[in-house]
Every structure is written in structure tokens, then in C-alpha cells.
Design an enzyme around this catalytic site. Structure first.
Site, PDB file in Angstrom:
ATOM      1  N   TYR B 101      13.537  -1.500  -7.573  1.00  0.00           N
ATOM      2  CA  TYR B 101      12.723  -2.659  -7.196  1.00  0.00           C
ATOM      3  C   TYR B 101      12.696  -3.636  -8.364  1.00  0.00           C
ATOM      4  CZ  TYR B 101       8.687  -5.592  -6.229  1.00  0.00           C
ATOM      5  OH  TYR B 101       7.874  -6.678  -6.007  1.00  0.00           O
ATOM      6  N   GLU B 185      12.043 -11.618  -5.047  1.00  0.00           N
ATOM      7  CA  GLU B 185      11.869 -10.168  -4.994  1.00  0.00           C
ATOM      8  C   GLU B 185      13.107  -9.542  -4.375  1.00  0.00           C
ATOM      9  OE1 GLU B 185       8.056  -7.643  -3.691  1.00  0.00           O
ATOM     10  OE2 GLU B 185       9.147  -8.391  -1.962  1.00  0.00           O
TER      11      GLU B 185
END
Lengths: 293, 376
Positions: B101, B185
Site C-alpha cells: 500500500y 493512492e
């Protein structure tokens, strides 16, 4: 005393010769503000006559400071030029820059608030109405004739709610009212103002106005619990507003809070702050608290 | 403005970040052709600006072009958390070795961007952060320096990401800065079995304030699904449709939000949010009133103006011009305070429109508007 702005403050206006700059410089002068100059590199050396008060135009903030000893600048330049304007003001080491401009890209605000802080320049705003110390000085666009000097300090994200509360408490009066601005990133926080009001002998009580989004009010609540002994009365707008744009997963992690009005109200009440349900009730709580004190 | 996944993917690709081969369509037939071009086996992904697509059935693997067409037909038109799926993206499946992530996000309190990274990607990052906070690295980025290779190395090391991710971290920062994004993101960022680092899914939020220098995404008016919101946006009004019966007009976002609360506190529900800003000219007032009155749910309207810079007599002139230029069919409760309020009230009194009444306080006006909505 008051906070950040007094009758001694010498104010420059960046963007004074533009439409908004002209209109509000005239109003600031009428409110007794010591406006010592405008800044516009293309009009350096000229003067502007505001109903008999002649204000010189300087080529740079540094020139303005050298000639006048200015310690505040109010920024009205368009969004595309705001970063350069504040950077210039910080390079000239001005202690306070009040950025009225609305619609500045967040990357620019992040850059100039960081740059200014590193050079000892406090930024108020952007996208704010500025601040007023009634009876002394007015740096920005807050109407000067709503209220008079008094014992209440006010800090708010919202311009019109600031005016509304000033109006509700017009017979009590204010030490200083600071509109910190509603953008995601601002140079001066609720906490900065609470700290200044706590130290200001002219301020007996602080009104804190917040609205949904972010966690500035929750952080202010934690600060009040630890550091503020003066009474604080709060008001939060946005209980029935639709959920705003979320910042994705990562945003929720950073703020550590949903940013809802309820969460903010609970945090403030847990810190001993009385929170009004409407602006009028908030004003009533202020009156009650002052009478008791 | 949030971008769709396929737009984020495009941006990543432009900035030299590896992404799976993929194409977008709104047609099941074309989906079959795309699947054929991509080698037959594809992942079909609903393009919606909300999370939880997978759980809602908006992401499915199709084994061949025929299955891709069938799956696209199922997903197109699907409702995911109130968002109707208008397009699907078909992407080549990737042989995943490990998932990470990474994001850059605005930290409002610190007034800076923050790098967030974790070696535990692919799942809900909030869950990882809540249960194993030590598995999530958060590193502030100095706006003047940005993310250099050295900084990216520091982020990767803190999160336990492999060194090959450093280049992606630098390029993602370039996406954030060059596109004026508030959020970038990638979840998951994957290492393939072949050792490549790929952005498998992305979310990008752009800064609306930067539109003047980021023209490629348009002005965003196509974003409004509600017809009233679209009509208001076309007139440049800051309007949000709600599901109540008291229409609300005010000046300043804070005061209008407060007005919604006061209406709700009076036992009615606000029908909308409408901020006419500082100007409040006759035209803006007429435009605002006509949008609100065209909402069939509206039973009464509360006009709440505090004259700060705006003078209330100008606002009253605007209201009079508005009620004279449109056919007023619903009662209007007006509260004017502040700059030139007395003159403003006198103007409305003189016009004496039977459906326009005045109130002296915000709370009183809200109660009256709520009462009128109930008895309408």
C-alpha cells in the site's frame, strides 16, 4: 492588548490597486487601520488617494517595510499569484501576513505556509475574512461597524458566522475576532488563537466557531482541556449538511476522526466547553457565562 | 474532484509507472473485443467513485471474451452505494507475488503532505492501521524538497517495501505535484511473479482550486447527477440538493450550514444548501429562487442573509426583482440583518408581496418557515 493586531499595527496591502484591494483598503482606513502602503511592482512610486488619505505604493514588501516599519500585510492578489506574494512577504520577514484570497491551490498553500513559518511570518488564512480588533484596527474584510471593543475573543473558520456572532453579541463587544479561513490548510489554527487569547489580558472569554471537516475542533478541544483556563463557548455548523468529499481511505487515517459535527461537539463538551445549538443560543451561553464569572 | 480508476491508471502510465494493460468501455459487445485484444482472460472492473466495489460484485474475473461480454453486461448499470456503473475497465490479470500500500495524502493538521506506506497492501488500510499500527509507515514530506530518491528510499525502508518501489514512490510524488492532486493512492501496488512493480488499482483526488492551471479535466459540471444540481451548476450557483421541504438560501457557506441546522432544529427538513456568496445581486437571487422553486419537494423558502460586506438593501432589491420576474408560488420567509438591514426590510415591506414575509431573528424565521411547510 488584543491578539495579533492592535492600533500600533502598520499595515501594507498587497494587491491594493486591484478592485477588491481598493474597496477594502478604503474600508480599513475608515475603521481607523493604520494602512501605511500598497505593494505593486508596476505602480511603485505612485500614491492612491482614499477620501483624502494618501497611501503610497511600494515596489516590494521589503521596500514598504524599509520606508514605513510595516509589520502586517493583507494579501488580496488573485489565486495564481498568492504563493509569490506570501513568499515575498516572508522573505522580507514581515511578522504577520493575512491572506484574504479565495481559491488558492492547496499545493501553493502548503508551500507558502511552510516557507513563511520557517521565516517567522505568521500566516492567517487563506480564504479568510481576516481579523479585527474593534476600535483599534481591521486587517481584512470583516465589517468594522457591527460591534465595539469588549471582553470576548472569537476564532472562526467561517466569515458570515463570525459576523453573525459579532452581531448577536454587539452589546458586549470583542477583544479580537479572527477568521482563520475554511480551506483544508490554513496558516493559523484554532489552537494558535486559543493560546493567544489565553495570554491576552483583554480577553475574558473565547468563542470558538467550527464547521464539519478535518479534526481542527477535536484538536482544539484537547488543547483547551490542557491549557485554557478562560471559559470557552463553542458553536459547530453542519449537523445536517450532507457528507462532504471524503479524502479516501488515507484521509480518514490522518484525521483520526470522521470530521462530523457530532464528533466535534462531543469532543468540545468533554473538554468542558459549552456548545450552542444555534448562533443565538451560543450568544446566550456567552452572556450567561460572563454574568456568572 | 475524484478521478475514476481508469483515469488514475492513465495518469500513472503517463508518469512512467507500470500498470496492467487495460481498456474502458460502456458496451458489453466492445468488452468482448477488448478481452480478445488483451489475450482472452480479463478482470472486469466497475468504474465508480466509491470504495467497496469488490464486495458489491463490481469486480469479476472473466475466463474468455464471451464471459467478458456477459460479465460486463451484468456489471454495467449496477448500483454500487448509490453510484450507477456507466463504464467498465477490462484489465489483463497479473500474476501477483506480493501486495503493498502506498499513498500521498494531505495532512490538514500539519499543513503538509504525508507519505503512507505499508507492506500489507490489498486489504482495507484502515484495518491494518487499527490492528497493527506498526505495519503502517507515515512520513511527512517537506514541500520544498519533495520526494527525492533518498526520501523515497527512507519511505520504502520504513514500510518494509522492496527497493524496486523507490522509483514508483518518486514518480507518484510527481503525479501528486504536477496534477495538483490532494490524494494519490495505490492499493495494491504489487510485485509480480516476474519481479515487476505494478500499480494495480489507484485513487486520485484533484484540487478543484487548481483548475485554472489544470485545464485537461474540464470544469467538472458533468459530475452532477441530480437535475436540479446540474441546473444550479449551469448558473454558477453553489447548490446541493437535500431531501427536505424547506428551501434555504443564504450568504456564506458557514451561515448556510448553520441555517440548515436551525431549520432541522425547528422540526422541518432543509430541501437544499444554497450559498449565494458575498455578491447577492438581483440576478443571483432570481436564479437561486427559480432553482429552489422548481424543486417539487419545496413547500416554503427561508432566505437568511447577514449583510457583512453585502448591503441588505441590495439584497432586498434582489428579492423584489426576483419575485417580480418569476411567478412566486410558495411562501418566502426573509431574515435580513447587518449592514443596511433597516433599509432592506423597508424595501420588502413596501413591495408587500402576499407570499413574502419577514422575521427578525434566524431562529424565528426558521420556525416560521417550518410551520409554513407543514401547513402547505
Amino acid at each position: 492588548m488584543a491578539i495579533h493586531l492592535t492600533k500600533e499595527s502598520k499595515v501594507l496591502v498587497q494587491g491594493m490597486t486591484g478592485g477588491e484591494g481598493m474597496k477594502h483598503t478604503r474600508r480599513m482606513l475608515a475603521a481607523g487601520t493604520h494602512v501605511v502602503g500598497g505593494v505593486n511592482p508596476r505602480k511603485a512610486g505612485r500614491t492612491v488617494d482614499f477620501d483624502g488619505q494618501v497611501v503610497p505604493v511600494f515596489g516590494s514588501v521589503a521596500d514598504g517595510i524599509r520606508s514605513t516599519g510595516a509589520d502586517v500585510t493583507v494579501v488580496f492578489v488573485p489565486p495564481a499569484f498568492a504563493k509569490a506574494a506570501v513568499t515575498e512577504a516572508a522573505d522580507a520577514r514581515i511578522p504577520l501576513a493575512v491572506v484574504i484570497t479565495e481559491g488558492i491551490p492547496v499545493h501553493d498553500t502548503v508551500a507558502f505556509t511552510t516557507y513563511a513559518a520557517e521565516r517567522g511570518t505568521r500566516v492567517i488564512g487563506p480564504n479568510c475574512p481576516g481579523l479585527i480588533t474593534p476600535g483599534q484596527s481591521n486587517a481584512g474584510i470583516i465589517p468594522a461597524d457591527i460591534t465595539k471593543p469588549g471582553p470576548v475573543g472569537l476564532v472562526s473558520k467561517s466569515g458570515t458566522l463570525t459576523y453573525q456572532l459579532m452581531y448577536e453579541l454587539r452589546d458586549i463587544g470583542f477583544s479580537t475576532c479572527v477568521g482563520i479561513g475554511g480551506d483544508p490548510v490554513v496558516g493559523t489554527s484554532h489552537i494558535d488563537c486559543l493560546a493567544a487569547f489565553q495570554d491576552d489580558p483583554d480577553t475574558e472569554l473565547v468563542v470558538l466557531i467550527g464547521e464539519i471537516g478535518g479534526d481542527a475542533e477535536e484538536r482544539a478541544a484537547a488543547y483547551i482541556r490542557e491549557h485554557v483556563t478562560k471559559p470557552v463557548v463553542g458553536y459547530i455548523a453542519g449537523f445536517t449538511a450532507p457528507e462532504g468529499r471524503t479524502m479516501g481511505h488515507a484521509g480518514a487515517i490522518v484525521s483520526g476522526s470522521a470530521g462530523t459535527a457530532h464528533a466535534k461537539q462531543e469532543a468540545l463538551e468533554a473538554a468542558g466547553v459549552r456548545v450552542g445549538r444555534t448562533p443565538t443560543e451560543t450568544a446566550r451561553l456567552v452572556l450567561e457565562t460572563l454574568r456568572r464569572g | 474532484m475524484d478521478l475514476y480508476e481508469h483515469q488514475a491508471r492513465e495518469l500513472f502510465e503517463e508518469h512512467g509507472i507500470l500498470v496492467p494493460r487495460a481498456e474502458v468501455t460502456d458496451s458489453p459487445k466492445e468488452a468482448r473485443e477488448i478481452a480478445r485484444r488483451l489475450g482472452g482472460r480479463v478482470v472486469v472492473k466497475a468504474q465508480v467513485k466509491t470504495g467497496g466495489r469488490g464486495k458489491a460484485g463490481g469486480v469479476k474475473l472473466a475466463a474468455d471474451p464471451a464471459a467478458a461480454e456477459l460479465t460486463a453486461r451484468q456489471i454495467l448499470g449496477m448500483d454500487i452505494k448509490g453510484h450507477t456503473v456507466g463504464k467498465v475497465m477490462l484489465a489483463q490479470p497479473v500474476d501477483i507475488d506480493s501486495e503493498f500500500y502506498v499513498s500521498y495524502v494531505l495532512d490538514r493538521a500539519a499543513g503538509r503532505f504525508l507519505a503512507i506506506a505499508s507492506a500489507e497492501g490489498g486489504m482495507e488500510i484502515e484495518e491494518v492501521a487499527a490492528t497493527r499500527p506498526e505495519a503502517v509507515a507515515r512520513i511527512p514530506v517537506d514541500p520544498a524538497e519533495g520526494v527525492t530518491s533518498a526520501k523515497a528510499g527512507q519511505i520504502a525502508e520504513a514500510a518494509g517495501l522492496p527497493p524496486q518501489t523507490v522509483d514508483v514512490l518518486v514518480r507518484l510524488w510527481q503525479v501528486l505535484v504536477r496534477e495538483d492532486a490532494l490524494l494519490v493512492e495505490v492499493n495494491p501496488l504489487v510485485r509480480t511473479a516476474q519481479g515487476h512493480i505494478l500499480a494495480l488499482d489507484g485513487k486520485v483526488t484533484l484540487d478543484d482550486n487548481a483548475r485554472f492551471r489544470q485545464a485537461r479535466w474540464g470544469d467538472g459540471t458533468q459530475e452532477h447527477h441530480d437535475p436540479l444540481e446540474a441546473a444550479a451548476a449551469a448558473r454558477g450557483l453553489n447548490y446541493v440538493k437535500l431531501d427536505g421541504e424547506v428551501g434555504v438560501i443564504g450568504n456564506g457557506a458557514g451561515l448556510v450550514m448553520s441555517t440548515l441546522d436551525v431549520v432541522a432544529g425547528s422540526g422541518a427538513r432543509p430541501a437544499n444548501f444554497l450559498d449565494i456568496g458575498g455578491g447577492a445581486s438581483a440576478r443571483i437571487m432570481a436564479d437561486g429562487l427559480s432553482v429552489i422553486l422548481s424543486d417539487p419537494a419545496v413547500k416554503s423558502v427561508f432566505v437568511n442573509v447577514f449583510g457583512g460586506i453585502t448591503a441588505c438593501d441590495a439584497v432586498a432589491d434582489g428579492i423584489v426583482a426576483a419575485v417580480d420576474s418569476i411567478r412566486l408560488t410558495k411562501p418566502l420567509v426573509v431574515r435580513l440583518d447587518g449592514n443596511n438591514a433597516a433599509r432592506g426590510r423597508a424595501i420588502l415591506q413596501e413591495r408587500a408581496h402576499p407570499l413574502v414575509e419577514q422575521a427578525t431573528t434566524m431562529d424565528g424565521a426558521a420556525r416560521r418557515a417550518a410551520q409554513l411547510a407543514r401547513t402547505a
